[in-house]
Design a protein around this motif. Structure first.
Motif, mmCIF file in Angstrom:
data_model
loop_
_atom_site.group_PDB
_atom_site.id
_atom_site.type_symbol
_atom_site.label_atom_id
_atom_site.label_comp_id
_atom_site.label_asym_id
_atom_site.label_seq_id
_atom_site.Cartn_x
_atom_site.Cartn_y
_atom_site.Cartn_z
ATOM 1 N N ASP A 36 38.229 39.508 37.181
ATOM 2 C CA ASP A 36 39.626 39.930 37.266
ATOM 3 C C ASP A 36 40.023 40.398 38.672
ATOM 4 O O ASP A 36 41.106 40.948 38.853
ATOM 5 C CB ASP A 36 39.897 41.071 36.275
ATOM 6 N N PHE A 37 39.165 40.180 39.669
ATOM 7 C CA PHE A 37 39.398 40.703 41.014
ATOM 8 C C PHE A 37 40.406 39.804 41.737
ATOM 9 O O PHE A 37 40.055 38.833 42.413
ATOM 10 C CB PHE A 37 38.066 40.753 41.769
ATOM 11 N N ASP A 83 43.461 28.895 42.665
ATOM 12 C CA ASP A 83 43.123 30.293 42.944
ATOM 13 C C ASP A 83 44.372 31.151 43.098
ATOM 14 O O ASP A 83 44.434 32.289 42.612
ATOM 15 C CB ASP A 83 42.274 30.395 44.213
ATOM 16 N N ARG A 84 45.377 30.603 43.782
ATOM 17 C CA ARG A 84 46.609 31.359 43.976
ATOM 18 C C ARG A 84 47.284 31.639 42.633
ATOM 19 O O ARG A 84 47.729 32.754 42.357
ATOM 20 C CB ARG A 84 47.535 30.572 44.901
ATOM 21 N N ASP A 85 47.328 30.616 41.787
ATOM 22 C CA ASP A 85 47.942 30.794 40.463
ATOM 23 C C ASP A 85 47.164 31.804 39.628
ATOM 24 O O ASP A 85 47.752 32.648 38.934
ATOM 25 C CB ASP A 85 48.001 29.443 39.724
ATOM 26 N N THR A 86 45.814 31.722 39.695
ATOM 27 C CA THR A 86 44.979 32.663 38.937
ATOM 28 C C THR A 86 45.215 34.095 39.407
ATOM 29 O O THR A 86 45.365 35.022 38.599
ATOM 30 C CB THR A 86 43.484 32.313 39.091
ATOM 31 N N ALA A 87 45.288 34.276 40.726
ATOM 32 C CA ALA A 87 45.504 35.622 41.273
ATOM 33 C C ALA A 87 46.843 36.182 40.813
ATOM 34 O O ALA A 87 46.923 37.346 40.377
ATOM 35 C CB ALA A 87 45.444 35.575 42.796
ATOM 36 N N GLN A 88 47.894 35.364 40.900
ATOM 37 C CA GLN A 88 49.208 35.854 40.496
ATOM 38 C C GLN A 88 49.241 36.201 39.011
ATOM 39 O O GLN A 88 49.864 37.183 38.605
ATOM 40 C CB GLN A 88 50.279 34.805 40.827
ATOM 41 N N TYR A 97 47.773 42.845 35.063
ATOM 42 C CA TYR A 97 47.530 44.258 35.355
ATOM 43 C C TYR A 97 48.842 45.031 35.417
ATOM 44 O O TYR A 97 48.943 46.153 34.958
ATOM 45 C CB TYR A 97 46.762 44.419 36.671
ATOM 46 N N ARG A 98 49.853 44.402 36.011
ATOM 47 C CA ARG A 98 51.163 45.053 36.082
ATOM 48 C C ARG A 98 51.660 45.407 34.683
ATOM 49 O O ARG A 98 52.204 46.476 34.445
ATOM 50 C CB ARG A 98 52.153 44.111 36.761
ATOM 51 N N ALA A 99 51.458 44.473 33.761
ATOM 52 C CA ALA A 99 51.941 44.675 32.403
ATOM 53 C C ALA A 99 51.131 45.730 31.657
ATOM 54 O O ALA A 99 51.660 46.476 30.839
ATOM 55 C CB ALA A 99 51.901 43.353 31.638
ATOM 56 N N ARG A 100 49.829 45.834 31.976
ATOM 57 C CA ARG A 100 48.948 46.663 31.156
ATOM 58 C C ARG A 100 48.768 48.078 31.703
ATOM 59 O O ARG A 100 48.506 49.004 30.947
ATOM 60 C CB ARG A 100 47.568 46.024 31.040
ATOM 61 N N LEU A 101 48.844 48.219 33.017
ATOM 62 C CA LEU A 101 48.441 49.488 33.607
ATOM 63 C C LEU A 101 49.637 50.254 34.134
ATOM 64 O O LEU A 101 50.684 49.694 34.428
ATOM 65 C CB LEU A 101 47.449 49.243 34.758
ATOM 66 N N THR A 102 49.466 51.553 34.277
ATOM 67 C CA THR A 102 50.524 52.377 34.840
ATOM 68 C C THR A 102 50.706 52.027 36.307
ATOM 69 O O THR A 102 49.813 51.500 36.955
ATOM 70 C CB THR A 102 50.164 53.871 34.731
ATOM 71 N N SER A 157 34.323 41.751 27.676
ATOM 72 C CA SER A 157 34.072 43.020 28.370
ATOM 73 C C SER A 157 32.741 42.977 29.107
ATOM 74 O O SER A 157 32.607 43.543 30.194
ATOM 75 C CB SER A 157 34.106 44.191 27.391
ATOM 76 N N LEU A 158 31.760 42.275 28.551
ATOM 77 C CA LEU A 158 30.440 42.205 29.181
ATOM 78 C C LEU A 158 30.433 41.330 30.427
ATOM 79 O O LEU A 158 29.563 41.483 31.287
ATOM 80 C CB LEU A 158 29.403 41.699 28.176
ATOM 81 N N VAL A 159 31.379 40.397 30.535
ATOM 82 C CA VAL A 159 31.489 39.606 31.771
ATOM 83 C C VAL A 159 32.641 40.115 32.635
ATOM 84 O O VAL A 159 33.112 39.438 33.533
ATOM 85 C CB VAL A 159 31.639 38.093 31.489
ATOM 86 N N ARG A 160 33.111 41.332 32.350
ATOM 87 C CA ARG A 160 34.107 42.051 33.138
ATOM 88 C C ARG A 160 35.481 41.386 33.139
ATOM 89 O O ARG A 160 36.248 41.554 34.078
ATOM 90 C CB ARG A 160 33.612 42.254 34.571
ATOM 91 N N GLN A 161 35.780 40.660 32.099
ATOM 92 C CA GLN A 161 37.135 40.149 31.909
ATOM 93 C C GLN A 161 37.902 41.184 31.085
ATOM 94 O O GLN A 161 38.227 40.956 29.916
ATOM 95 C CB GLN A 161 37.086 38.811 31.157
#
Length: 439
Positions: free
Chosen positions: A107-108, A131-136, A142-147, A271-275
């Motif tokens: 998710d980096f 890669d650009r599409d994946t990053a966006q 993250y924008r949707a999920r996190l404060t 979660s174990l593969v950090r997704q």
């Protein structure tokens, strides 16, 4: 082995010299620390960043190579080295480092963005676009999920070479344990990690809370997965096996109507593969299909905490430099940024509403209260976990650490001693190193 107490003065003085713009003196002290312990990844990491700052790129690269050898699972090492290789014109090597960072933490978003730029330069336009599409997409997730305050950390995870960074060995850990709070500077004084359902080798003798819980056994039978255990240990399955499992659950979700059990298993594997974002989404889908199951909320809570743990590890790498910073929890007074565990705590509240006698849910909620700085609430929840399971060694140990942090030393040492009697080996290390002489 080396005497780390002899190494530390050199290391810490090097940091002071670096912060006060005396790089040559800092380098001399880093060199002295390396002579004492030639495998000390933390020293190489900080020396690499200092060498980069003063333009000594080739020797900085040598230091990063050593760090990657001694701590091969640290995502920031590869990301840093990718940026340095880019500076040196080693574009293929830089892209490979970005790939490794992405393998370690899928998710980096910034690693995808940097690799996109590199692929453009290497004339792989299709790969660059992917890669650009994946990053966006990941940034949007993250924008949707996190404060906003938490998201802002991910908005700028690009390494800044004008600062020394503290290399955090605990980033190489897979589970929440590597992000647990510390009540002091020593490894022994880190809270034991949270309990959740995870995948282990079937022949593993896992160590769940000591009391037999029928509903836990019924749940495991319902899932019917030989790898599934309730434990606070890291998974002992290889990275390749975890990826294969994750792909098999992804296929099942495409091939059938995706039952709640499949969503749950996919959430565990992701979660174990950090997704982490995908894992939370999978567990949410399972909850929507089976909203009365307490164990689904338990796992979603820990997954949310793991996500915050990783975010804060990056944030803390920009902060105060010490040898033993922990990603998600220095003492409350020391943290520069507050991380909200409210969603995770709400999940544990729901789990306890559905299963009021689930000791490990109280234990997990106590851990999140401790990470949030709510120490009296943490003590209360550890106490409730012990009332439900009087042999809950991990709860005694963690309650003892919290009490020590609150300066209630007599009760703290009693709890840690009890944890040792119940099988927590680390308790004896704490008692040996920390027990007061006159108590």
């Amino acid at each position: 082995g080396c005497d780390s107490t002899y190494l530390l003065p050199y290391f810490n003085r090097a940091l002071v010299y670096s912060h006060t713009n005396r790089p040559l003196k800092a380098l001399a002290d880093f060199d002295a620390a390396v002579r004492i312990d030639s495998t000390h990844a933390l020293t190489y990491f900080n020396r690499a960043i200092l060498r980069t700052r003063i333009g000594d790129y080739n020797r900085a690269l040598e230091d990063y190579d050593r760090v990657a050898r001694y701590s091969p699972d640290n995502v920031l090492v590869y990301y840093n080295r990718a940026l340095l290789n880019t500076e040196l014109g080693n574009l293929t090597d830089a892209a490979a480092d970005c790939t490794r960072a992405i393998e370690l933490y899928p998710d980096f978003a910034n690693a995808y963005l940097h690799r996109s730029m590199l692929r453009e330069l290497l004339r792989d336009r299709a790969g660059a676009r992917r890669d650009r599409d994946t990053a966006q997409r990941k940034i949007a997730e993250y924008r949707a999920r996190l404060t906003d305050s938490t998201y802002s950390i991910f908005a700028d995870t690009t390494q800044r070479f004008d600062r020394l960074l503290s290399f955090d060995n605990s980033l190489s850990g897979r589970g929440f344990g590597s992000a647990a709070a510390r009540t002091g500077e020593s490894d022994e004084l880190r809270l034991l990690p949270l309990f959740r359902f995870t995948f282990m080798r079937p022949d593993t003798a896992a160590a769940p809370p000591r009391s037999y819980v029928q509903r836990v056994e019924d749940f495991k039978r319902r899932i019917g997965n030989e790898h599934l255990v309730l434990t606070n240990a890291d998974s002992n399955l290889s990275a390749d096996t975890l990826l294969l499992l994750d792909r098999s659950y992804a296929r099942r979700m495409r091939d059938d109507d995706a039952s709640w059990t499949t969503h749950f298993e996919r959430g565990v594997s992701q979660s174990l593969v950090r997704q982490y974002t995908g894992a939370v989404n999978s567990l949410t889908a399972a909850i929507e299909l089976n909203p009365a199951n307490p164990f689904l909320y338990l796992n979603r809570a820990v997954t949310r905490a793991e996500m915050i743990g990783f975010i804060s590890s990056i944030d803390h790498s920009y902060g105060r430099l010490t040898l033993d910073d922990a990603p998600a929890g220095r003492g409350p007074a020391e943290r520069k940024r507050t991380y909200s565990y409210d969603e995770a705590i709400a999940d544990l509240n729901k789990a306890l509403l559905l299963f009021p006698d689930l000791a490990c849910a109280y234990y997990d909620r106590a851990g999140l209260h401790a990470l949030s700085g709510n120490l009296p609430e943490a003590c209360e929840d550890y106490t409730r976990a012990i009332e439900l399971d009087p042999a809950f060694a991990e709860a005694y140990f963690n309650r003892g650490l919290v009490q020590l942090y609150m300066k209630d030393t007599r009760k703290g040492w009693l709890d840690i001693s009890k944890a040792g009697e119940l099988g927590i080996d680390r308790a004896y290390e704490v008692l040996k190193r920390r027990a007061p002489q006159n108590d």
